[in-house]
Design a protein around this motif. Sequence first.
Motif, PDB file in Angstrom:
ATOM      1  N   ASP A 305     -60.535  31.037 -48.666  1.00 11.70           N
ATOM      2  CA  ASP A 305     -59.232  31.696 -48.803  1.00 11.70           C
ATOM      3  C   ASP A 305     -58.225  30.891 -47.975  1.00 11.70           C
ATOM      4  OD1 ASP A 305     -57.122  33.362 -49.097  1.00 11.70           O
ATOM      5  OD2 ASP A 305     -57.991  35.055 -47.993  1.00 11.70           O
ATOM      6  N   PHE A 306     -57.794  29.771 -48.545  1.00  9.71           N
ATOM      7  CA  PHE A 306     -57.035  28.768 -47.790  1.00  9.71           C
ATOM      8  C   PHE A 306     -55.702  29.315 -47.285  1.00  9.71           C
ATOM      9  CE2 PHE A 306     -54.406  24.721 -47.981  1.00  9.71           C
ATOM     10  CZ  PHE A 306     -54.924  24.200 -46.807  1.00  9.71           C
ATOM     11  N   PHE A 307     -55.029  30.115 -48.104  1.00 12.49           N
ATOM     12  CA  PHE A 307     -53.719  30.634 -47.694  1.00 12.49           C
ATOM     13  C   PHE A 307     -53.817  32.032 -47.077  1.00 12.49           C
ATOM     14  CE2 PHE A 307     -51.864  27.737 -51.184  1.00 12.49           C
ATOM     15  CZ  PHE A 307     -51.656  26.709 -50.266  1.00 12.49           C
ATOM     16  N   SER A 308     -55.021  32.451 -46.740  1.00 12.04           N
ATOM     17  CA  SER A 308     -55.239  33.745 -46.067  1.00 12.04           C
ATOM     18  C   SER A 308     -54.553  34.895 -46.805  1.00 12.04           C
ATOM     19  CB  SER A 308     -54.724  33.690 -44.618  1.00 12.04           C
ATOM     20  OG  SER A 308     -55.308  32.629 -43.933  1.00 12.04           O
ATOM     21  N   THR A 309     -54.799  34.976 -48.102  1.00 11.81           N
ATOM     22  CA  THR A 309     -54.180  36.054 -48.878  1.00 11.81           C
ATOM     23  C   THR A 309     -55.065  37.293 -48.906  1.00 11.81           C
ATOM     24  OG1 THR A 309     -55.237  35.191 -50.863  1.00 11.81           O
ATOM     25  CG2 THR A 309     -52.976  34.471 -50.434  1.00 11.81           C
ATOM     26  N   GLY A 310     -56.342  37.136 -48.587  1.00 14.60           N
ATOM     27  CA  GLY A 310     -57.267  38.267 -48.633  1.00 14.60           C
ATOM     28  C   GLY A 310     -57.718  38.603 -50.046  1.00 14.60           C
ATOM     29  N   THR A 311     -57.271  37.818 -51.019  1.00  9.23           N
ATOM     30  CA  THR A 311     -57.653  38.116 -52.407  1.00  9.23           C
ATOM     31  C   THR A 311     -59.023  37.518 -52.712  1.00  9.23           C
ATOM     32  OG1 THR A 311     -56.437  36.154 -53.064  1.00  9.23           O
ATOM     33  CG2 THR A 311     -55.321  38.266 -53.327  1.00  9.23           C
ATOM     34  N   PRO A 312     -59.794  38.190 -53.589  1.00 13.57           N
ATOM     35  CA  PRO A 312     -61.120  37.661 -53.922  1.00 13.57           C
ATOM     36  C   PRO A 312     -61.030  36.470 -54.862  1.00 13.57           C
ATOM     37  CG  PRO A 312     -60.694  39.683 -55.141  1.00 13.57           C
ATOM     38  CD  PRO A 312     -59.496  39.455 -54.261  1.00 13.57           C
ATOM     39  N   GLY A 316     -64.179  38.578 -58.857  1.00 14.16           N
ATOM     40  CA  GLY A 316     -64.085  39.488 -57.718  1.00 14.16           C
ATOM     41  C   GLY A 316     -64.930  39.102 -56.523  1.00 14.16           C
ATOM     42  N   LYS A 317     -65.486  37.885 -56.527  1.00 18.96           N
ATOM     43  CA  LYS A 317     -66.335  37.469 -55.394  1.00 18.96           C
ATOM     44  C   LYS A 317     -65.482  37.247 -54.152  1.00 18.96           C
ATOM     45  CE  LYS A 317     -70.184  35.187 -57.620  1.00 18.96           C
ATOM     46  NZ  LYS A 317     -70.426  33.936 -58.293  1.00 18.96           N
ATOM     47  N   PRO A 318     -65.922  37.749 -52.991  1.00 19.63           N
ATOM     48  CA  PRO A 318     -65.124  37.541 -51.779  1.00 19.63           C
ATOM     49  C   PRO A 318     -65.085  36.054 -51.401  1.00 19.63           C
ATOM     50  CG  PRO A 318     -67.214  38.609 -51.269  1.00 19.63           C
ATOM     51  CD  PRO A 318     -67.154  38.479 -52.759  1.00 19.63           C
ATOM     52  N   ARG A 319     -63.967  35.648 -50.834  1.00 13.45           N
ATOM     53  CA  ARG A 319     -63.849  34.251 -50.374  1.00 13.45           C
ATOM     54  C   ARG A 319     -63.802  34.254 -48.856  1.00 13.45           C
ATOM     55  NH1 ARG A 319     -58.752  31.658 -52.794  1.00 13.45           N
ATOM     56  NH2 ARG A 319     -57.756  33.589 -52.126  1.00 13.45           N
ATOM     57  N   PRO A 320     -64.518  33.340 -48.196  1.00 15.33           N
ATOM     58  CA  PRO A 320     -64.476  33.342 -46.735  1.00 15.33           C
ATOM     59  C   PRO A 320     -63.082  33.003 -46.218  1.00 15.33           C
ATOM     60  CG  PRO A 320     -65.656  31.404 -47.539  1.00 15.33           C
ATOM     61  CD  PRO A 320     -65.366  32.264 -48.733  1.00 15.33           C
ATOM     62  N   ALA A 321     -62.691  33.665 -45.139  1.00 19.31           N
ATOM     63  CA  ALA A 321     -61.445  33.297 -44.469  1.00 19.31           C
ATOM     64  C   ALA A 321     -61.604  31.868 -43.947  1.00 19.31           C
ATOM     65  CB  ALA A 321     -61.182  34.252 -43.314  1.00 19.31           C
ATOM     66  N   LEU A 322     -60.481  31.184 -43.766  1.00 22.39           N
ATOM     67  CA  LEU A 322     -60.523  29.783 -43.337  1.00 22.39           C
ATOM     68  C   LEU A 322     -61.294  29.634 -42.026  1.00 22.39           C
ATOM     69  CD1 LEU A 322     -59.588  27.004 -44.120  1.00 22.39           C
ATOM     70  CD2 LEU A 322     -57.389  27.457 -43.034  1.00 22.39           C
ATOM     71  N   ARG A 323     -61.066  30.571 -41.102  1.00 22.54           N
ATOM     72  CA  ARG A 323     -61.732  30.489 -39.800  1.00 22.54           C
ATOM     73  C   ARG A 323     -63.247  30.620 -39.965  1.00 22.54           C
ATOM     74  NH1 ARG A 323     -63.228  33.749 -35.838  1.00 22.54           N
ATOM     75  NH2 ARG A 323     -63.264  32.757 -33.792  1.00 22.54           N
ATOM     76  N   THR A 324     -63.670  31.575 -40.780  1.00 22.47           N
ATOM     77  CA  THR A 324     -65.105  31.759 -41.026  1.00 22.47           C
ATOM     78  C   THR A 324     -65.682  30.490 -41.639  1.00 22.47           C
ATOM     79  OG1 THR A 324     -64.518  34.009 -41.611  1.00 22.47           O
ATOM     80  CG2 THR A 324     -66.773  33.312 -42.130  1.00 22.47           C
ATOM     81  N   PHE A 325     -64.932  29.944 -42.578  1.00 23.37           N
ATOM     82  CA  PHE A 325     -65.377  28.733 -43.270  1.00 23.37           C
ATOM     83  C   PHE A 325     -65.659  27.614 -42.263  1.00 23.37           C
ATOM     84  CE2 PHE A 325     -64.330  24.749 -45.513  1.00 23.37           C
ATOM     85  CZ  PHE A 325     -65.233  24.827 -46.558  1.00 23.37           C
ATOM     86  N   PHE A 326     -64.761  27.451 -41.292  1.00 22.13           N
ATOM     87  CA  PHE A 326     -64.940  26.380 -40.312  1.00 22.13           C
ATOM     88  C   PHE A 326     -66.004  26.708 -39.265  1.00 22.13           C
ATOM     89  CE2 PHE A 326     -60.391  24.839 -41.163  1.00 22.13           C
ATOM     90  CZ  PHE A 326     -60.844  23.800 -41.957  1.00 22.13           C
ATOM     91  N   GLU A 327     -66.174  27.985 -38.961  1.00 21.36           N
ATOM     92  CA  GLU A 327     -67.049  28.351 -37.841  1.00 21.36           C
ATOM     93  C   GLU A 327     -68.514  28.448 -38.251  1.00 21.36           C
ATOM     94  OE1 GLU A 327     -66.175  29.171 -34.422  1.00 21.36           O
ATOM     95  OE2 GLU A 327     -64.424  28.009 -34.997  1.00 21.36           O
ATOM     96  N   GLU A 328     -68.780  28.528 -39.546  1.00 19.16           N
ATOM     97  CA  GLU A 328     -70.182  28.655 -39.952  1.00 19.16           C
ATOM     98  C   GLU A 328     -70.919  27.332 -39.786  1.00 19.16           C
ATOM     99  OE1 GLU A 328     -70.190  30.523 -43.768  1.00 19.16           O
ATOM    100  OE2 GLU A 328     -69.950  32.514 -42.880  1.00 19.16           O
ATOM    101  N   GLU A 586     -55.616  15.831 -44.934  1.00 18.25           N
ATOM    102  CA  GLU A 586     -57.016  16.189 -44.681  1.00 18.25           C
ATOM    103  C   GLU A 586     -57.043  17.294 -43.632  1.00 18.25           C
ATOM    104  OE1 GLU A 586     -61.031  13.671 -43.750  1.00 18.25           O
ATOM    105  OE2 GLU A 586     -59.302  13.228 -42.501  1.00 18.25           O
ATOM    106  N   ILE A 587     -57.907  18.274 -43.867  1.00 21.77           N
ATOM    107  CA  ILE A 587     -57.973  19.391 -42.923  1.00 21.77           C
ATOM    108  C   ILE A 587     -59.427  19.632 -42.560  1.00 21.77           C
ATOM    109  CG2 ILE A 587     -57.502  21.855 -42.631  1.00 21.77           C
ATOM    110  CD1 ILE A 587     -55.087  21.442 -44.405  1.00 21.77           C
ATOM    111  N   TYR A 588     -59.727  19.539 -41.275  1.00 21.58           N
ATOM    112  CA  TYR A 588     -61.085  19.809 -40.827  1.00 21.58           C
ATOM    113  C   TYR A 588     -61.045  20.382 -39.417  1.00 21.58           C
ATOM    114  CZ  TYR A 588     -60.894  14.685 -39.471  1.00 21.58           C
ATOM    115  OH  TYR A 588     -60.559  13.442 -39.006  1.00 21.58           O
ATOM    116  N   ALA A 589     -62.203  20.629 -38.845  1.00 22.54           N
ATOM    117  CA  ALA A 589     -62.229  21.278 -37.535  1.00 22.54           C
ATOM    118  C   ALA A 589     -63.189  20.530 -36.618  1.00 22.54           C
ATOM    119  CB  ALA A 589     -62.674  22.730 -37.683  1.00 22.54           C
ATOM    120  N   ALA A 590     -62.986  20.685 -35.310  1.00 17.01           N
ATOM    121  CA  ALA A 590     -63.881  20.028 -34.348  1.00 17.01           C
ATOM    122  C   ALA A 590     -64.259  21.008 -33.247  1.00 17.01           C
ATOM    123  CB  ALA A 590     -63.205  18.802 -33.741  1.00 17.01           C
TER     124      ALA A 590
END
Length: 698
Positions: A305-312, A316-328, A586-590
Motif C-alpha cells: 500500500d505505497f500511498f497508505s490509502t488503506g484500500t485492499p 479484496g486482498k489486504p495490502r501490507p502498509a509500507l512500514r510493514t513491507f520494509f520491516e518484515e 529508488e526506494i528502499y530501507a536500511a
Amino acid sequence: MGNCGSKKAEKTVVEPEEPKPSAVPEEPVEEEPVATEKPSPEAEAEPAPTEEEAEAPVAEAEPEASTNAFSAREDPDPVVPKGLPDVNVWHPQSEMEVQGIVRQARAEGKKVRVVGSGHSVWDAVVPAGFAQTGEGDWLIVFDNMRELAMDGTRVRAQAGSNLGVSPRLPHFEPITTDAALAPSAQNLTRPFSWEESLCYFLDQQGRALPDLGGISHQTVAGFLSTGSSGGTTQYSLLDYVERLRIVDGKGDVHDVGLGDDLFHAAGVGMGLCGILTEVTINTIDRFNIRGTELTASAASHPDVDFFSTGTPGPEGKPRPALRTFFEEDRYTRLMWWPQKGFERLVVWQATAEAPADDFEAYPYVEMKPLDQVGASLLYTLLGNVGQADAIDDYLQVVKKRDPQGSVVKGLRDALAKVDVAEAALRDEMKGALTATDDHKGWLEKLGHDAEKLVGEDWHTQLFERVATVLDDLLAGAINSEALAGLSWLLDKLAPYIIGPVLGKFIPDGVNDINGKPFFADSWYRGLPMDNQIDDLILPTWFTEIWIPYSAEGGELEKTIAVLKEHLRGDGSYSSAYEATGAYCIEIYAARRGDTFWLNPATGDENVLRIDIFWFGRNEADPVATFFPQFWNLLREQGIGYRLHWGKFKPPGQGAGADGLNDLTRPYGDAFRRFEAVREAYDPDGVFLTPYWASHLGI
Ligand SMILES: Cc1cc2nc3c(=O)[nH]c(=O)nc-3n(C[C@H](O)[C@H](O)[C@H](O)COP(=O)(O)OP(=O)(O)OC[C@H]3O[C@@H](n4cnc5c(N)ncnc54)[C@H](O)[C@@H]3O)c2cc1C
C-alpha cells in the motif's frame, strides 16, 4: 590462508594508458560460469556485538610497523614502492608500501586518496583536480592488495577485494558532474571476475554476508567507507565488521576494533581518518534467495500500500502498509516511476532460504541488454537537446552494440504507438511545441514545416516525420541538423509521450524474462539485482536521502505523500515532467546502527532511503538543476534526513557557528567526535581534500 587468486601487476607503478579518443565503451567482459558444487555450510555466526554489548573498551594499539601476515616482509621499515611515480597513481603490494607512500606524501606536502571501484561521486574519491600525469597529488589503487583468509567464521579481506564481479571501472566517464563534457578519463583499475571476489570466496567456504547493495562491484573498503547498504532492515553489513587495519596520516598502522575511537570514526570515514588496508568481517551461513518482481500502478500495487490509502488490493486482498513491507524479514526494493500518465511501481522482493541439494537457480533478469541500449538512446536524446555532436558520438555506441538496428526500430515503434487521442493532451502538446519563436527553425532542421501544425491531424503528420527521421538514422543517412532537430522535438514532446514510451521498457505484470514468474539464486548473485546494468550504457548518478522512521511518527507515510504531491507539479504534463524528469526514484530501507559514528543510519530508527536517479550522460548538472528540489522540499516540510556519503550532495557550504552544517548537523556530537579523531590521526590533512573540507565544514 586462502587467496582469491589476484593477479600481480608487473610493476608497482603503472604507466598511464593513452587517453581514449571518445566515450565508446569497450566490449563487455565475459563472465566465467560459477562452479556449482559448494562445501556444506558451517554453523551460523552470531552477529558482532553492538557497541553497548561490547566489554570494556580495548585500548588502542600503539602505532606499529606492519605485522600483517598478508604483507609480511623482511624489511621492518615502511617502504615507498621502488622509484617515485612518473604518474600519480600507486599500486602498492603491501601495507608497508602504503605506509611508505603516506610518509612520502606527508613529507612532500601532497594529498593521498584511495579509489575503490570508483562508484562514488568522483570528486569525493580523488584529490582536487586529480590528473594521472604531471606534478600533482596521489591516488592509490588497491588492485594488488586483494587477499582473503578465513579465520573461523570471520573473513579477513584486504581493502582492494571487490565484493563481487567488478567489470571495468572507474569509468571512461568518472562520476562527476562535468564528465559528460569531458568523457576521456582513463581506466585506473583493472576488471576482476566473480571468482576473484570476496563473495565468491565466502560462498565457496559455505559462508555469506547478510546484506549486499544493489550492485556488488564495490571494494570492501569503498563500500564501508561511505556507509553503503542494501535493501533490508534485518541486517546491516556494518554490524558484522569487527576489526580494521588502518594506515593513518603519519604513516603509522593501527589494528582497531569495537571500543577504539579510530574504529568507530574510520569505518564510515570516506578515507579521511586513514587508509583501510584490511577489514575483518563476521559471516553467516550461505543461503539462497527466492523472489518476484511485479510492475503495477503505484496507487493500487497488490504487493504494498505505497500511498497508505488503506484500500485492499485485487479481490479484496489486504495490502501490507509500507512500514510493514520494509520491516518484515525479506530483501526489498521499490522503483517508483512517477511520470504523469505512467505512475508505476516496480516491486522487487525476495526471502532467504537454506541451500538444498535440489535447488535450481533461475537468475533474475532486470532488462534485456538491448533494452538497456534503447533506454540509453532515448535518455541521451532527451538529455542533450540540440547537441548533435554528443548524440552522434553516442550513436556510434548504439551501432556497435546493435548492428541490426533493432533499438532504433523499437524506439520508432514506441513513438508510433503513442496515444494522443485526448484533445486536451494534444492541445497542451501543441502549445508546448509552439511556445517559443524558434520552433519553426527547429522543425525545419527536422525537415518538417511548421505550417503543418494545423487541423485535427497535425500530430499524425509530425510523428510520421519522426518515423522517417528514425528510418534515416537506421540507414545511416541522417545529418547532424536533423539529429539536433529530433532531440529538440523529443524534448518538447517528452512530458506527453514519456509514459507510453516508458511502458515499452517497463511493462506491467510479473517479470518473467528468465522464463519463470519468479527468480531464485545464490545470495551473492541474487541480492545485487542491478549488477547486470551496464555502467557505461546506462550510467546513473544519484542523490540518496536517508530518513529515520518510527512506528508512531508517520515519517515514512509523510515522505511519500509529500513527494507524490510535489511530483504532480501544477497538474499539467509539462510541470509534472519538470519535477519527475524521465528517470525513476529508488526506494528502499536500511537497518539502524551506531557502530560507526558517520553511518547515515545512525540513531534509534531504521531508515527509509529515497534514491533519486539521474542519467549520467545528460548535459545538465543535476546538483544545480535537479536534485535541489528534493533536498529543499523535504527540509521545508520538516522531514529530517542524512545524505549518502558516496552520492551527490549540495555544494559544500562550510560550517555554522556551532561548527556544523546541513550535512553534519544530523550527526550532532558523533560528528564532533569523528572530527577530533580525524584531526588526531591526520594532523596535516594528507587525506583531506577541498571537497570534503567544504562539505563537512572542517
Ligand atoms: C550503479 C551504482 C549502484 C549503487 N548501489 C548502491 C546501493 O545499492 N546501496 C548503497 O548504499 N550504495 C550504492 N551505490 C554507492 C556505492 O556503494 C558507494 O559509492 C561505494 O562507496 C562505492 O564503493 P567503491 O569501492 O567504488 O569505492 P569508491 O567510490 O572508489 O570510494 C568511496 C570512498 O571510499 C574511500 N576509500 C576507498 N577505498 C578506501 C580505503 N582502502 N581506505 C580508505 N578509504 C577508501 C574513497 O576515497 C572514497 O572516499 C551505488 C553506486 C552506483 C554507481
